[in-house]
Scaffold this active site. Sequence first.
Site, short mmCIF file in Angstrom:
data_model
loop_
_atom_site.label_atom_id
_atom_site.label_comp_id
_atom_site.label_asym_id
_atom_site.label_seq_id
_atom_site.Cartn_x
_atom_site.Cartn_y
_atom_site.Cartn_z
N ASP A 94 41.58 42.14 36.79
CA ASP A 94 42.20 41.60 38.00
C ASP A 94 43.23 42.54 38.64
O ASP A 94 43.87 42.18 39.63
CB ASP A 94 42.86 40.25 37.68
N GLU A 128 51.19 45.80 24.26
CA GLU A 128 51.31 47.23 24.59
C GLU A 128 52.19 47.94 23.56
O GLU A 128 51.83 49.00 23.03
CB GLU A 128 51.94 47.44 25.99
N1 UDP Z 1 41.45 37.61 29.45
C1 UDP Z 1 40.55 37.28 28.47
N2 UDP Z 1 40.59 36.02 27.91
C2 UDP Z 1 41.49 35.07 28.31
C3 UDP Z 1 42.42 35.41 29.30
C4 UDP Z 1 42.38 36.70 29.84
O1 UDP Z 1 39.70 38.09 28.10
O2 UDP Z 1 41.47 33.96 27.77
C5 UDP Z 1 41.42 38.96 30.04
C6 UDP Z 1 41.50 38.97 31.58
O3 UDP Z 1 40.21 38.96 32.15
C7 UDP Z 1 42.28 40.24 31.88
C8 UDP Z 1 43.17 40.41 30.64
O4 UDP Z 1 42.58 39.63 29.60
O5 UDP Z 1 41.43 41.35 32.00
C9 UDP Z 1 44.60 39.93 30.87
O6 UDP Z 1 44.59 38.57 31.25
P1 UDP Z 1 45.37 38.00 32.53
O7 UDP Z 1 45.00 38.79 33.71
O8 UDP Z 1 45.14 36.53 32.59
O9 UDP Z 1 46.87 38.29 32.10
P2 UDP Z 1 48.11 38.66 33.03
O10 UDP Z 1 47.69 39.81 33.87
O11 UDP Z 1 48.39 37.47 33.84
O12 UDP Z 1 49.18 39.03 32.06
MN MN Z 2 46.04 40.07 34.98
#
Ligand code: UDP
Ligand code: MN
Length: 385
Positions: free
Chosen positions: A243, A326
């Site tokens: 995203d 990280e």
């Molecule tokens: N993701 C995943 N399983 C989940 C939630 C998220 O594989 O249950 C993936 C999501 O597609 C993204 C990454 O993990 O590539 C980080 O998730 P998210 O974008 O929701 O986190 P944020 O950016 O809000 O910290």
């Molecule tokens: Mn994200």
Amino acid sequence: MKPALKMGMIALVGICLVFYQYHLSFGIRVDQIPALKFDLNAGQPPDGPDGIPVNSDTYGCSIAHQKLTEEMIRYAVDAVRKSNGLGPEIGVQLTEEILNQLNKLTIGNRGKDRLLSQTPAQTTINSVVAAADKFADENPLYVITPTYRRPEQVPELTRMAHTLMLVKNVHWLVIEDAHTPTQQVTDLLQRTGLKYEHLVAPMPEQYKKKNGAKPRGVSNRNRGLQWIRANATSGVFYFADDDNTYDIKLFDEIRTTRKVSMWPVGLCTKFGLSTPIVKNGKFIGFYDGWMAGRKFPVDMAGFAVSVKFLLERPKASMPFRPGYEEDGFLKSLAPFNPSEIELLADNCSQVLAWHTQTKKNEPSAALDKEKYASTNLIKLKQQIV
Ligand code: UDP
Ligand code: MN
């Protein structure tokens, strides 16, 4: 010496200086410059607004590469200028002169036989180009992308695929938090023409059931690391969530990573930014709205690691610890300290990665399959969640 010849000599010295300085500033050899591509033998006069060629066909090279070459020249000149305490006007003059000379060489060779028209400068540049291409071919950029089934999945991956389609020698590891691969994702990946792996790695049940923050994408990323350990021998990898938003310039920067490189990420935490802090060209700390006692308070989109560096650390992995993914991963790369970080994006002065977040959509309502039998809606509904 004739004035024209003198100018040519000055320009050649300038080009050599530029390449040498680029080499010094990144600690890589000239033949490792990945995106340098400038075919001076082909073509017609430049027709861009500022004398920069704009037509990829007439120059026998891509527009992206052409622009990057100019940008690299500007960057290198700027570095030489700054390190010698010269004013910005000198940098502008020198850059314009080098670009003019390069364009003159191109125009001068129009219509001549390609082989006979090779000058020493052209031969050098062409061999640099060939070596740079070879370097990129031998050093893939592994992009590890965790993803999961939701209404936004296919649109997110579509945007990301289109970014990666503009990047040379990318190997995309798309890893779903699922038990089986999603057909719509497979279809999309096939259509991109990218080199890819479509893998699955579900989040362990114990974390799924937990209330509150979950270790999102950790299972997927560790699966990506496992794939790299089993299949890759050189190159660089990058954890790129589905995203986020990536400037294509970032990927060519990432290729130079020898150990661990870092750069600023926009739209992160309450500071709106997560980045190494740089003073007088040196790393002095981290700027991040959520330090939380982390040794490496950085965003997932803000660092890349060399494959060889990972392979030398067989135990490195990402912990299932929300907020500390990280930090935990970078600490698992020990021995490795912040002072060793390679600073990219012009000494961390440009935002080339954005931690964007898409508004979540509810899954769509069920379709009345009897009412809409034999209509386009049946097919459409299969494409959305
Ligand atoms: N993701 C995943 N399983 C989940 C939630 C998220 O594989 O249950 C993936 C999501 O597609 C993204 C990454 O993990 O590539 C980080 O998730 P998210 O974008 O929701 O986190 P944020 O950016 O809000 O910290
Ligand atoms: Mn994200």
